[in-house]
Design a protein around this motif. Structure first.
Motif, PDB file in Angstrom:
ATOM      1  N   TYR A  89       0.831  -1.197   0.000  1.00  0.00           N
ATOM      2  CA  TYR A  89       0.000   0.000   0.000  1.00  0.00           C
ATOM      3  C   TYR A  89       0.873   1.257   0.000  1.00  0.00           C
ATOM      4  CZ  TYR A  89      -3.396  -3.514   1.526  1.00  0.00           C
ATOM      5  OH  TYR A  89      -4.179  -4.633   1.618  1.00  0.00           O
ATOM      6  N   THR A 144      -4.316  -4.665  -5.481  1.00  0.00           N
ATOM      7  CA  THR A 144      -5.284  -3.655  -5.077  1.00  0.00           C
ATOM      8  C   THR A 144      -5.768  -2.883  -6.295  1.00  0.00           C
ATOM      9  OG1 THR A 144      -4.057  -3.375  -2.994  1.00  0.00           O
ATOM     10  CG2 THR A 144      -5.690  -1.692  -3.548  1.00  0.00           C
ATOM     11  N   GLU A 157     -10.483   2.116  -3.101  1.00  0.00           N
ATOM     12  CA  GLU A 157      -9.566   0.985  -3.208  1.00  0.00           C
ATOM     13  C   GLU A 157     -10.323  -0.309  -2.954  1.00  0.00           C
ATOM     14  OE1 GLU A 157      -6.058   1.478  -0.839  1.00  0.00           O
ATOM     15  OE2 GLU A 157      -5.421   3.245  -1.975  1.00  0.00           O
ATOM     16  N   TYR A 189      -9.545  -4.317  -2.211  1.00  0.00           N
ATOM     17  CA  TYR A 189      -8.437  -5.151  -1.751  1.00  0.00           C
ATOM     18  C   TYR A 189      -8.674  -6.610  -2.151  1.00  0.00           C
ATOM     19  CZ  TYR A 189      -7.941  -0.823   0.753  1.00  0.00           C
ATOM     20  OH  TYR A 189      -7.841   0.520   1.038  1.00  0.00           O
TER      21      TYR A 189
END
Length: 206
Positions: A152, A196, A180, A182
């Motif tokens: 990240y 991501t 975002e 995941y």
């Protein structure tokens, strides 16, 4: 029984190209959601939100299969991120970040089912986030997205390229929160292998 899987039902939205930006049209989706603020790595509020969302999502999955005969794959965790000064995302000043963490839900999941599932999950593993958990629906519409492979912390160059080059070059501007999705479980995946989706709602520059 065939399981509903949002990643398969909307494959174009959940499999963007790596290293390139794709323009997509995102329809209305429904989510379990919890709001919060602060560093997601150290804040108790973030950990509580994630626990409440997963606890409720899995309780809903089992209740749907048991009472409706309809099963589904629990969707990936997603996050909307915002701040008074968007520059804090590029400088990684996480204490100033505000967020809404979410898990997508099939269209047949009702508010009544969510209330029951959240109550059941909270009784087993109580935490303050259950009081904020809600079912929401919204449409992002026109978006630009890409697949980021890596930690990240390494997202910054990708976001800079999107903000400073791609959007201006294509006469687009921001039209919603940074989003975002995941696809990897950070608890079980090495940072360099995290997958991501970085999504930004946009609109043409007037």
């Amino acid at each position: 029984m065939e399981k509903y899987d949002v990643k398969k039902a909307h494959k174009q939205l959940y499999s963007p190209p790596k290293g390139a930006f794709a323009v997509v049209e995102v329809p209305e989706f429904r989510y379990l959601a919890v709001d919060g603020k602060g560093d997601p790595n150290t804040g108790a509020a973030y950990a509580d939100a994630v626990a409440a969302l997963y606890g409720t999502a899995y309780t809903l999955k089992f209740a749907s299969k048991r009472t409706l005969g309809r099963d589904f794959v629990v969707a990936p965790m997603e996050g909307l991120w915002r701040a008074d000064d968007p520059a804090v995302f590029l400088t990684r000043e996480k204490s100033a970040w505000e967020w809404t963490m979410m898990i997508g839900q099939p269209e047949w999941i009702t508010q009544e089912m969510v209330v029951a599932a959240a109550g059941e999950a909270a009784a087993k593993h109580p935490n303050p986030a259950f009081e904020q958990l809600r079912l929401v629906a919204f449409t992002e519409g026109l978006c630009v997205q890409t697949l980021h492979l890596g930690s990240y912390e390494s997202e910054t160059p990708v976001l800079q390229r999107l903000h400073d080059h791609y959007l201006p070059h294509n006469k687009l501007t921001f039209n919603g929160d940074h989003h975002e999705i995941y696809l990897s479980d950070a608890r079980r995946t090495a940072p360099a292998k995290l997958r991501t989706i970085l999504r930004q709602p946009v609109k043409p520059v007037e």
